[in-house]
Design an enzyme around this catalytic site. Structure first.
Site, PDB file in Angstrom:
ATOM      1  CD  GLU A 220      -2.997  -0.810   2.135  1.00 51.75           C
ATOM      2  OE1 GLU A 220      -3.138  -0.326   3.001  1.00 51.75           O
ATOM      3  OE2 GLU A 220      -4.387  -1.429   1.792  1.00 51.75           O
TER       4      GLU A 220
ATOM      5  CD  GLU B  57      -3.914  -6.058   2.406  1.00 52.13           C
ATOM      6  OE1 GLU B  57      -4.806  -5.319   3.033  1.00 52.13           O
ATOM      7  OE2 GLU B  57      -2.765  -5.832   2.517  1.00 52.13           O
TER       8      GLU B  57
HETATM    9  C1  BG6 Z   1      -4.367  -2.574   4.755  1.00 47.38           C
HETATM   10  C2  BG6 Z   1      -3.214  -3.229   5.272  1.00 47.38           C
HETATM   11  O1  BG6 Z   1      -4.486  -1.316   4.729  1.00 47.38           O
HETATM   12  O2  BG6 Z   1      -5.651  -3.101   5.222  1.00 47.38           O
HETATM   13  C3  BG6 Z   1      -3.197  -4.290   6.243  1.00 47.38           C
HETATM   14  O3  BG6 Z   1      -2.438  -3.662   4.171  1.00 47.38           O
HETATM   15  C4  BG6 Z   1      -4.481  -4.068   7.369  1.00 47.38           C
HETATM   16  O4  BG6 Z   1      -2.128  -4.346   6.842  1.00 47.38           O
HETATM   17  C5  BG6 Z   1      -5.876  -4.231   6.233  1.00 47.38           C
HETATM   18  O5  BG6 Z   1      -4.687  -5.241   8.264  1.00 47.38           O
HETATM   19  C6  BG6 Z   1      -7.078  -4.040   7.147  1.00 47.38           C
HETATM   20  O6  BG6 Z   1      -6.837  -2.819   8.006  1.00 47.38           O
HETATM   21  P1  BG6 Z   1      -7.365  -2.980   9.279  1.00 47.38           P
HETATM   22  O7  BG6 Z   1      -6.980  -1.565  10.059  1.00 47.38           O
HETATM   23  O8  BG6 Z   1      -8.826  -3.253   9.541  1.00 47.38           O
HETATM   24  O9  BG6 Z   1      -6.504  -4.176  10.026  1.00 47.38           O
END
Ligand code: BG6
Length: 503
Positions: free
Chosen positions: A202, A396
């Site tokens: 990211e 993701e």
């Molecule tokens: C992304 C990141 O921003 O979102 C992860 O690459 C992160 O590391 C994921 O865990 C979800 O965000 P959060 O804050 O719900 O853990």
């Protein structure tokens, strides 16, 4: 006819070292920013802790990045605070059990990150830490045992703290060489075990975060903060491009990607001013990094972006050529939600994953305020593929939600199944429209510590981990209903989802 996923489509899940491994001070590992970051919640920020120049402990809100500590202060782990990433979910000791469960679901790909500070504890040590190298070798060998392809993020928000302290982090050009040496070390070490690599997780957050600052703190980011953010990014672009070239020289089979925080932005209204504001948002938030990494050059709009904040980017001779020669082989991104951009006053604001904007009346929102928008994923895939025409991966995607453990120990997470089903269907639609999407790794395939809030109860996994926000629990792993559902998805190469949607 029912749509289909390509025969070689790779399915799996994703985690990050600092959110999963724990063992923060074992076997020679150095500290990273998350090790001095407390837990928080949707209402309370995480804090970066320190000892000030007079020896007094203190903390400052970290708001998505390590907080700026007072002059003369030193980052410190304080006895009075709880740091969720210290133990995380102990993947460091339980990776064999976890990878076995991933294999049981039928994974063909597993995304994880290497912690730079496990390999070079201070970030710029002369020799790598053997125990760190050995740990990841065992993890990759374990993946190979089950024919799981590791997809490795070289950096997932975890610059060694020592580099932050001694050099001030990525605004300092010196970090380029330190990072490149680290990348070269792991490229050589894991040749034959790893094929797919991502340079910076990211990467675009550095700039997206500044843009949303006024929404969370009520304070606009200053020109100096923009200057630092663009300079920090330029250094990461150069480091990424050099890394791509070195990786290809070490092993021409390496497939190296970027990683963008993918958010689909919509104009809040059909006011032409909103349409333009939305275009500018895409340029700054999404294309700025993607263009440099996938097209090998700054977009035409970059000069406007710098001018808006009086940024004077410092480049060295040859940088533009390095960027041109270090284009990535694939574009990968996270996708959780969309957001609305408007120039008009808004009453109902939402924020999540480094972006804030007007609430969209056509969408529903998670308990953490993140929009549920699978159509936005199809939109993003089609738009981005058309722009770069290189293979894409969704690395993701997931729903952070509260889970309830029933008396018999089962976890019925149909809300999570619904979320993934809709997003898988959106991917199939994009593929049907010509997009070359090659892999899908869901976020937090196992429950891990939330990056944004440091909570455990914001759970993404298909595997439940028995641990609460204060670190209590057995850490035992239990498959949720989504585990068995995803196993079926993988066994049918997505066909069960598509047939369900056709009904
Ligand atoms: C992304 C990141 O921003 O979102 C992860 O690459 C992160 O590391 C994921 O865990 C979800 O965000 P959060 O804050 O719900 O853990």
């Amino acid at each position: 006819m029912t749509k289909q996923f390509p025969k070689n489509f790779m399915w799996g899940g994703a985690i990050a070292a600092n959110q999963a491994e724990g063992a923060y001070n074992l076997d020679g590992r150095g500290l990273t920013a998350t090790d001095v970051t407390t837990g928080g919640s949707v209402k309370m920020p995480r804090y970066t802790t320190y000892i000030d120049k007079d020896g007094k402990p203190g903390k400052v809100a970290s708001m998505g990045h390590n907080g700026v500590i007072p002059e003369g202060a030193k980052y410190a782990v304080l006895d009075t605070e709880y740091y969720p990433n210290h133990q995380a979910v102990d993947f460091y000791h339980r990776y064999k059990e976890d990878i076995k469960l991933f294999a049981e679901m039928g994974y063909s790909i597993f995304r994880l990150s290497i912690s730079w500070a496990r390999i070079f504890p201070n970030g710029d040590d002369i020799r790598p830490n053997q125990a760190g190298l050995d740990f990841y070798r065992s993890v990759f060998e374990e993946c190979r045992k089950y024919n799981i392809e590791p997809l490795v993020s070289i950096w997932h928000f975890d610059t060694p703290l020592s580099l932050e302290e001694r050099f001030g982090g990525w605004t300092n050009r010196k970090l380029v060489d330190f990072y490149v040496k680290y990348a070269e070390t792991i490229f050589r070490e894991y040749k034959g075990l790893v094929k797919y690599w991502l340079t910076f997780n990211e990467i675009n957050n550095t700039i997206m975060f500044l843009d949303m600052m006024s929404d969370i703190s009520g304070k606009e980011a200053t020109d100096k903060e923009y200057q630092d953010a663009y300079q920090h990014l330029h250094h990461q672009f150069v480091a990424s491009a050099k890394t791509v070239q070195i990786g290809h020289a070490i092993d021409p089979n390496y497939v190296i990607g970027n990683m963008i925080c993918g958010i689909t932005f919509y104009p809040g209204t059909c006011d032409p001013k909103d349409i333009l504001a939305n275009q500018h948002k895409w340029e700054q938030g999404i294309y700025y990094c993607g263009d440099v990494q996938a097209k090998g050059k700054y977009g035409t709009y970059a000069k406007r972006l710098w001018k808006e904040h009086n940024v004077e980017l410092v480049m060295e001779d040859g940088d533009l050529e390095i960027l041109e020669k270090g284009k990535v082989d694939m574009y990968t991104f996270s996708y959780y939600m969309s957001n609305n951009v408007t120039t008009h006053e808004v009453e109902d604001k939402v924020s999540g994953n480094f972006s804030a904007g007007a609430k969209n009346p056509y969408l529903t929102y998670s308990d953490w305020g993140w929009a549920h928008d699978p159509v936005g994923l199809q939109y993003y895939l089609e738009k981005i593929y058309d722009r770069y025409e290189i293979p894409l991966m969704v690395v993701e995607n997931g729903l952070g939600a509260f889970d309830t453990v029933e008396e018999d120990g089962s976890i019925h997470d149909d809300y999570r199944i619904d979320y993934h089903r809709a997003h898988i269907k959106a991917m199939a639609d994009a593929i049907d429209n010509g997009v070359n999407l090659i892999a899908y790794t869901t976020w937090g395939c196992i429950d891990i510590v939330s990056a944004g809030t440091g909570e455990m109860r914001k759970r993404y996994g298909f595997i439940y981990v028995d641990m609460d926000d204060a670190g209590n629990g057995t850490l035992n792993r239990t498959p949720k209903d989504s585990f068995y559902w995803y196993k079926e998805v993988l066994a049918t190469n997505g066909l069960n989802v598509l047939e369900e949607s056709d009904r």
